[in-house]
Design a protein around this motif. Structure first.
Motif, PDB file in Angstrom:
ATOM      1  N   GLY A 178      -4.422  35.611  28.993  1.00  0.00           N
ATOM      2  CA  GLY A 178      -4.221  34.384  28.221  1.00  0.00           C
ATOM      3  C   GLY A 178      -3.229  33.400  28.830  1.00  0.00           C
ATOM      4  O   GLY A 178      -2.972  32.341  28.253  1.00  0.00           O
ATOM      5  N   PHE A 179      -2.650  33.720  29.963  1.00  0.00           N
ATOM      6  CA  PHE A 179      -1.724  32.774  30.603  1.00  0.00           C
ATOM      7  C   PHE A 179      -2.498  31.607  31.205  1.00  0.00           C
ATOM      8  O   PHE A 179      -3.591  31.792  31.733  1.00  0.00           O
ATOM      9  CB  PHE A 179      -0.942  33.462  31.727  1.00  0.00           C
ATOM     10  N   GLU A 180      -1.894  30.452  31.120  1.00  0.00           N
ATOM     11  CA  GLU A 180      -2.492  29.294  31.796  1.00  0.00           C
ATOM     12  C   GLU A 180      -1.718  29.039  33.080  1.00  0.00           C
ATOM     13  O   GLU A 180      -0.487  29.072  33.074  1.00  0.00           O
ATOM     14  CB  GLU A 180      -2.394  28.054  30.897  1.00  0.00           C
ATOM     15  N   LYS A 181      -2.447  28.732  34.138  1.00  0.00           N
ATOM     16  CA  LYS A 181      -1.802  28.548  35.428  1.00  0.00           C
ATOM     17  C   LYS A 181      -1.298  27.116  35.581  1.00  0.00           C
ATOM     18  O   LYS A 181      -1.977  26.171  35.187  1.00  0.00           O
ATOM     19  CB  LYS A 181      -2.824  28.868  36.526  1.00  0.00           C
ATOM     20  N   ARG A 182      -0.112  26.989  36.128  1.00  0.00           N
ATOM     21  CA  ARG A 182       0.465  25.667  36.408  1.00  0.00           C
ATOM     22  C   ARG A 182       0.828  25.578  37.881  1.00  0.00           C
ATOM     23  O   ARG A 182       1.026  26.607  38.538  1.00  0.00           O
ATOM     24  CB  ARG A 182       1.754  25.468  35.591  1.00  0.00           C
ATOM     25  N   ALA A 183       0.973  24.338  38.366  1.00  0.00           N
ATOM     26  CA  ALA A 183       1.474  24.170  39.742  1.00  0.00           C
ATOM     27  C   ALA A 183       2.953  24.551  39.753  1.00  0.00           C
ATOM     28  O   ALA A 183       3.636  24.458  38.721  1.00  0.00           O
ATOM     29  CB  ALA A 183       1.294  22.732  40.184  1.00  0.00           C
ATOM     30  N   PHE A 184       3.441  24.948  40.913  1.00  0.00           N
ATOM     31  CA  PHE A 184       4.819  25.455  40.978  1.00  0.00           C
ATOM     32  C   PHE A 184       5.843  24.377  40.623  1.00  0.00           C
ATOM     33  O   PHE A 184       6.927  24.684  40.105  1.00  0.00           O
ATOM     34  CB  PHE A 184       5.100  26.027  42.375  1.00  0.00           C
ATOM     35  N   ASP A 185       5.520  23.131  40.885  1.00  0.00           N
ATOM     36  CA  ASP A 185       6.502  22.078  40.551  1.00  0.00           C
ATOM     37  C   ASP A 185       6.364  21.596  39.102  1.00  0.00           C
ATOM     38  O   ASP A 185       7.060  20.686  38.670  1.00  0.00           O
ATOM     39  CB  ASP A 185       6.438  20.910  41.553  1.00  0.00           C
ATOM     40  N   GLU A 186       5.466  22.206  38.345  1.00  0.00           N
ATOM     41  CA  GLU A 186       5.355  21.870  36.924  1.00  0.00           C
ATOM     42  C   GLU A 186       6.188  22.846  36.082  1.00  0.00           C
ATOM     43  O   GLU A 186       6.626  23.886  36.571  1.00  0.00           O
ATOM     44  CB  GLU A 186       3.891  21.949  36.477  1.00  0.00           C
ATOM     45  N   GLN A 187       6.307  22.496  34.806  1.00  0.00           N
ATOM     46  CA  GLN A 187       7.016  23.365  33.865  1.00  0.00           C
ATOM     47  C   GLN A 187       6.162  24.603  33.563  1.00  0.00           C
ATOM     48  O   GLN A 187       4.962  24.475  33.324  1.00  0.00           O
ATOM     49  CB  GLN A 187       7.242  22.561  32.576  1.00  0.00           C
ATOM     50  N   ALA A 188       6.782  25.789  33.609  1.00  0.00           N
ATOM     51  CA  ALA A 188       6.029  27.002  33.252  1.00  0.00           C
ATOM     52  C   ALA A 188       6.963  27.976  32.555  1.00  0.00           C
ATOM     53  O   ALA A 188       8.178  27.916  32.718  1.00  0.00           O
ATOM     54  CB  ALA A 188       5.428  27.645  34.489  1.00  0.00           C
TER      55      ALA A 188
END
Ligand code: SF4
Length: 423
Positions: free
Chosen positions: A32-42
Motif C-alpha cells: 500500500g505504499f505510494e512511491k515518491r521521487a527522492f527529492d519529494e516529501q515521503a
C-alpha cells in the motif's frame, strides 16, 4: 508506524543494486505504499548503499542530512552492501532509524511496519557467512530493457574486493524460475533482458550456494526459447568462466547480442597474481581472440583497475600495451582505493594517489580511442537498434546489437521497437 504511506528511494552503485531497489520498492508498493521521487516529501526514505563507491560513508551522511532538513519526522532506512559491512558506523549517523543487512533487505516490509522514529537506530544484520537464499529482482527501464538479477554473492577471493563480505557466497536462481520471470517480463512488453549478477558465470550454485546441477550455459540455452524477449545481454562474465560453448552459442544465437563485458583488471601476470584473479593475461587474450574470430563485429568491454599496490610503472606499461594490442571496444577504468579487511592492504609498495589518477587518465584516453575505432569500423553498416523513449526529451536513444549508442530525434512509433539503422 500507523501513517507511513509514501516511500522514496535512492540507489548508489551498480545495476544489481538498482534491480534490488526495484524489488524492494515493489514489496512496499504491494503493502500500500505510494512511491515518491527522492527529492519529494515521503514518510519513509530508503537508501540502498554500495561498498565499491568511494566515500560511501560521506555520501550516505549527505543524503541523510538532506532528508533531515526537508523532512525531520520521516523514517530513514539504510540497506545494501555498505550497510552489511559497516552497520555500526551507519547506525551512528544522526537521523538514521534502521540499518538492514544483506539477509534482511527483502524483509523490509516487516521491519518498516515495526519501526517508529526514535533516538537510536536499530540494526538488523547478521554475519555474512549466515546469509543464505536468493531473492530474484529486476528493474525495468521505460518497459524496454530490464536488468534481471539471476545470481548473487561471490565465492572468489580477489584481494581488493569487499563484495564477498557484503553479499556472501555465490548463490543463484534456478533456470526454471528465470525462464518463468522472462516469460512474465515478455508479457509486459519488455524486449531486452540484461542478465545481471555479481559473478554471473558462476550461476548454478542454487539458493544454498552448494548445488551444482545447472550452469550458466544451461540458462543461456533455456532463455533463447522464451517468446517475446528479442534480446539478451550478459552484463559481465569472468574470463575463466566464459567457455567456448557459451561464445559459440552467442555467435549462432539470434537473441544473445554480440556483446561481452569481461573483467580483466590488469594486463600484468604479476599484478593478476597479487589480485588473486583466476587467470593469466594469455587466457584473457585467448578469449578475446576466439570471440573476434567467430564475431568480428562483437563489442567487448573491459574492466581494469589502475594503481593496485605493487603496480610499478613497468607493470602499468605492460597493461597499457596489452590493452592497446587487444581487439576490444571500450574500457571501464577504476582507480584502486583501499578497502578495510581486504588482503590487498598488506601488499606494498602502495602507489601514490596522483600516480593512480594519471594512470586512470591514460587508460580513459585509450578507451576513447578504442570506442572511436570500433564505431568507425561499422560506419555504413545497417544494424538493428532497440530504441528507448524519454518522456521529457525531444531525443531518443538506443543501442545496436553490438552496443553502439545511437541518438536521434524522438519518434513515438519507434519507442520499444527494433529498427534497422545505417550507422
Ligand atoms: S570475482 Fe573477484 S572482483 Fe568479482 S565479486 Fe568476486 S571477489 Fe569481487
Amino acid at each position: 508506524m500507523a501513517a507511513a504511506k509514501t516511500v522514496a528511494f535512492h540507489t548508489l552503485g551498480c545495476k544489481l543494486n538498482f534491480s534490488e531497489t526495484s524489488a524492494i520498492s515493489r514489496l512496499l508498493e504491494n503493502e500500500g505504499f505510494e512511491k515518491r521521487a527522492f527529492d519529494e516529501q515521503a514518510d519513509v526514505y530508503v537508501i540502498n548503499t554500495c561498498s565499491v563507491t568511494d566515500n560511501a560513508d560521506k555520501e550516505c551522511r549527505h543524503l541523510v542530512r538532506r532528508i533531515q532538513r526537508k523532512s525531520p519526522e520521516s523514517l530513514v532506512v539504510i540497506t545494501g552492501c555498505y550497510a552489511q559491512l559497516k552497520p555500526k558506523e551507519i547506525a551512528a549517523i544522526p537521523g538514521v532509524d534502521l540499518v538492514l543487512g544483506a539477509a534482511e533487505k527483502f524483509n523490509i516490509v516487516q521491519h518498516v511496519k515495526e519501526l517508529s522514529k526514535g533516538d537510536s537506530a536499530k540494526i538488523c544484520s547478521c554475519d555474512i557467512d549466515e546469509v543464505n537464499g536468493f531473492n530474484a529482482s529486476f528493474s525495468v527501464n521505460d518497459r524496454t530493457r530490464t536488468f534481471l538479477k539471476v545470481q548473487d554473492g561471490c565465492s572468489y577471493n580477489c584481494s581488493f574486493c569487499t563484495i564477498p563480505m557484503a553479499r556472501g557466497k555465490s548463490r543463484s536462481d534456478t533456470v526454471a524460475n528465470v525462464v518463468t520471470t522472462a516469460n512474465d517480463l515478455a508479457a509486459t512488453g519488455v524486449k531486452e533482458i540484461i542478465l545481471t549478477g555479481v559473478n554471473l558465470g558462476d550461476f548454478g550454485k542454487g539458493t544454498t550456494g552448494l548445488e551444482n546441477q545447472e550452469n550458466f550455459f544451461d540458462l543461456v540455452k533455456a532463455l533463447e526459447n522464451v517468446n517475446g524477449i528479442e534480446r539478451y545481454r550478459i552484463s559481465s562474465i569472468e574470463p575463466n568462466l566464459l567457455t567456448n560453448e557459451i561464445i559459440e552459442f552467442v555467435a549462432n544465437s539470434s537473441k544473445f547480442m554480440p556483446h561481452f563485458h569481461i573483467p580483466m583488471q590488469s594486463g600484468s601476470n604479476k599484478i593478476l597474481g597479487l589480485m588473486r584473479r583466476r587467470y593469466k593475461k594469455e587466457l584473457y587474450a585467448d578469449r578475446v581472440n576466439f570471440i573476434k574470430t567467430l564475431m568480428p563485429h562483437c563489442a567487448i568491454g573491459v574492466d581494469v583497475i589502475v594503481g593496485f599496490p605493487g603496480e610499478t610503472a613497468a607493470d602499468f606499461q605492460e597493461t597499457f600495451e596489452f590493452l592497446q594490442e587487444l581487439d576490444v571496444s571500450y574500457l571501464h577504468v577504476f582507480t584502486y582505493s583501499e578497502r578495510d579487511n581486504t588482503k590487498a592492504l598488506e601488499i606494498k609498495p602502495v602507489v601514490p594517489v596522483n600516480t593512480r589518477l594519471e594512470r586512470n587518465k591514460t587508460l580513459r584516453n585509450l578507451s576513447y580511442m578504442k570506442m572511436q575505432y570500433f564505431t568507425q569500423q561499422h560506419i555504413g553498416q545497417t544494424r538493428k537498434v532497440l530504441f528507448e523513449g524519454y518522456a521529457k526529451s525531444a531525443m531518443m536513444e538506443g543501442y545496436t546489437d553490438n552496443y553502439i549508442r545511437i541518438t536521434t530525434s524522438h519518434r513515438a512509433d519507434w519507442v520499444n521497437s527494433i529498427i534497422s539503422w545505417t550507422i
